[in-house]
Design a protein around this motif. Structure first.
Motif, PDB file in Angstrom:
ATOM      1  N   ARG A   1       1.019  -1.294  -0.187  1.00  0.00           N
ATOM      2  CA  ARG A   1      -0.178  -0.244  -0.111  1.00  0.00           C
ATOM      3  C   ARG A   1       1.176   1.239   0.176  1.00  0.00           C
ATOM      4  O   ARG A   1       0.823   2.018  -0.408  1.00  0.00           O
ATOM      5  N   LEU A   2       1.748   0.941   1.089  1.00  0.00           N
ATOM      6  CA  LEU A   2       2.865   2.357   0.995  1.00  0.00           C
ATOM      7  C   LEU A   2       3.358   2.857  -0.980  1.00  0.00           C
ATOM      8  O   LEU A   2       4.055   3.562  -0.678  1.00  0.00           O
ATOM      9  N   THR A   3       4.177   1.482  -1.190  1.00  0.00           N
ATOM     10  CA  THR A   3       4.878   1.629  -2.735  1.00  0.00           C
ATOM     11  C   THR A   3       4.096   1.314  -3.715  1.00  0.00           C
ATOM     12  O   THR A   3       4.293   1.752  -4.564  1.00  0.00           O
ATOM     13  N   GLY A   4       2.839   1.034  -3.729  1.00  0.00           N
ATOM     14  CA  GLY A   4       2.607   0.223  -4.977  1.00  0.00           C
ATOM     15  C   GLY A   4       3.200  -1.019  -5.668  1.00  0.00           C
ATOM     16  O   GLY A   4       2.852  -0.535  -6.687  1.00  0.00           O
ATOM     17  N   LEU A   5       4.004  -1.306  -4.886  1.00  0.00           N
ATOM     18  CA  LEU A   5       4.171  -2.323  -5.329  1.00  0.00           C
ATOM     19  C   LEU A   5       3.595  -3.767  -5.242  1.00  0.00           C
ATOM     20  O   LEU A   5       2.997  -3.604  -3.892  1.00  0.00           O
ATOM     21  N   PRO A   6       3.228  -4.742  -5.890  1.00  0.00           N
ATOM     22  CA  PRO A   6       2.361  -5.624  -5.154  1.00  0.00           C
ATOM     23  C   PRO A   6       2.798  -7.189  -4.233  1.00  0.00           C
ATOM     24  O   PRO A   6       4.681  -7.256  -4.197  1.00  0.00           O
ATOM     25  N   ALA A   7       2.308  -7.585  -3.806  1.00  0.00           N
ATOM     26  CA  ALA A   7       2.980  -8.080  -1.833  1.00  0.00           C
ATOM     27  C   ALA A   7       2.907  -9.996  -2.738  1.00  0.00           C
ATOM     28  O   ALA A   7       2.156 -10.014  -3.599  1.00  0.00           O
ATOM     29  N   PRO A   8       3.721 -10.560  -2.675  1.00  0.00           N
ATOM     30  CA  PRO A   8       3.908 -11.384  -2.832  1.00  0.00           C
ATOM     31  C   PRO A   8       2.441 -12.708  -2.499  1.00  0.00           C
ATOM     32  O   PRO A   8       2.275 -12.387  -1.601  1.00  0.00           O
ATOM     33  N   ARG A   9       1.939 -13.605  -3.334  1.00  0.00           N
ATOM     34  CA  ARG A   9       0.624 -14.285  -3.171  1.00  0.00           C
ATOM     35  C   ARG A   9       0.938 -15.730  -2.461  1.00  0.00           C
ATOM     36  O   ARG A   9       0.289 -16.000  -1.738  1.00  0.00           O
TER      37      ARG A   9
END
Length: 330
Positions: free
Chosen positions: A244-252
């Motif tokens: 949320r802070l970076t816009g990068l995807p979190a690993p799923r």
């Protein structure tokens, strides 16, 4: 009078130095010869060279000091010779407290770790009173911190005003090394975290931890332990916050613990043969089997410990790592 800070070049210590200076306190820092001093650059502090394994240098360092903040530690989850950890963390603490006692220091704040505390089996939040034994400690680093904490208690029982603080997992700027948690943030920013394991941590703003040291010196009871922590989060929740802070995807993808443990064991064997450090420490993976959840109510109630949003600390960490070249700018 002057406050001595050991470990002032490190993550927590650097913030503690700044908190002391903000109060107008004269600060002296014990630094090892040749140590990296970026975190103290431009600060009005007195630097004295010494080593926790050199008793004479410790006696000189505490001279004229009213308060000692012992933040320094050998924080390595992999080490070829474990004796080095015990020499610095346990015997070094004993030597420093001996010097403080002989030098007439009024109060000492010893920086331990939640790693020296017990954990609840059900992943509930542990407290300072959760049962713990040396045998339950995972790895030499945790064992050395557990034993060092016993040394601090011994000195408190002997009459030295020693208060113990147990920071959980600090996050924020100035994580120069970086710490394992800081490295996790760096890996996330560099898109090097394709998966995660089912574990959890208690995050806390490193600035709050620094302030907690000052509160412990002012209000802490000798021989008592105080958890300096804030918010319990699963690793998945931490990664979502970073997303949320970076816009990068979190690993799923969540992987079972045996997979990174197998990799760590193999990598450690290869590292020993090639004379390098493993990319993943076996002890780090073993620790991740347990959720490191803690309750800091005692510090809040007795010390007036402040708990600010961990999102702010994570955001500052992200900005600092990017500005320092640890990760690419957005």
């Amino acid at each position: 009078m002057t406050a001595l800070v050991t470990g002032g070049t490190g993550f927590v210590g650097a913030h503690l130095v700044r908190a002391l200076l903000a109060r107008g306190e004269p600060v002296r820092c014990l630094v090892r010869e040749g140590s990296r001093r970026d975190n103290l650059a431009g600060l009005d502090v007195e630097l004295v060279e010494g080593d926790l394994r050199d008793s004479a240098s410790l006696e000189a360092a505490v001279e004229g000091c009213d308060t000692v903040f012992h933040c320094a530690a050998d924080y390595r989850l992999y080490v070829r010779n474990p004796d080095e950890l015990y020499a610095t963390n346990v015997e070094g603490t004993r030597s420093l407290l001996t010097a403080a006692d002989r030098g007439g220091v009024a109060r000492v704040v010893y920086t331990s770790s939640v790693g020296a505390l017990g954990l609840e089996r059900s992943a509930e939040a542990a407290t300072e009173e959760t049962p713990v034994t040396l045998e339950s400690m995972v790895g030499h680093y945790k064992r050395s911190k557990y034993l060092a904490e016993r040394v601090a208690v011994e000195f408190a029982e002997g009459g030295l005003h020693v208060v113990i603080v147990n920071p959980s997992t600090p996050v924020g700027e100035l994580d120069i090394k970086p710490t394992p948690t800081g490295q996790m943030i760096v890996d996330f920013l560099n898109r090097k975290m394709p998966a995660y394991v089912d574990t959890g941590l208690n995050l806390v703003d490193v600035r709050d931890v620094a302030e907690g040291h000052l509160l412990a010196a002012e209000r802490g009871r000798p021989g008592e332990r105080y958890i300096l922590g804030n918010r319990n989060l699963s690793l998945r929740e931490i990664l979502v916050l970073l997303s949320r802070l970076t816009g990068l995807p979190a690993p799923r993808l969540r992987v079972p613990h045996w997979l990174p443990l197998s990799f760590a064991l193999l990598d450690t064997a290869v590292a020993r043969l090639r004379g390098r450090e493993p990319r993943v420490a076996v002890d780090s993976v073993r620790m991740s089997r347990h959720k490191m959840y803690f309750d800091a109510s005692k510090a809040v109630e007795e010390l007036g410990f402040r708990q600010t949003p961990v999102e702010d600390a994570l955001e500052r960490a992200v900005s600092w790592f990017r500005a320092g070249g640890y990760a690419p700018s957005p």
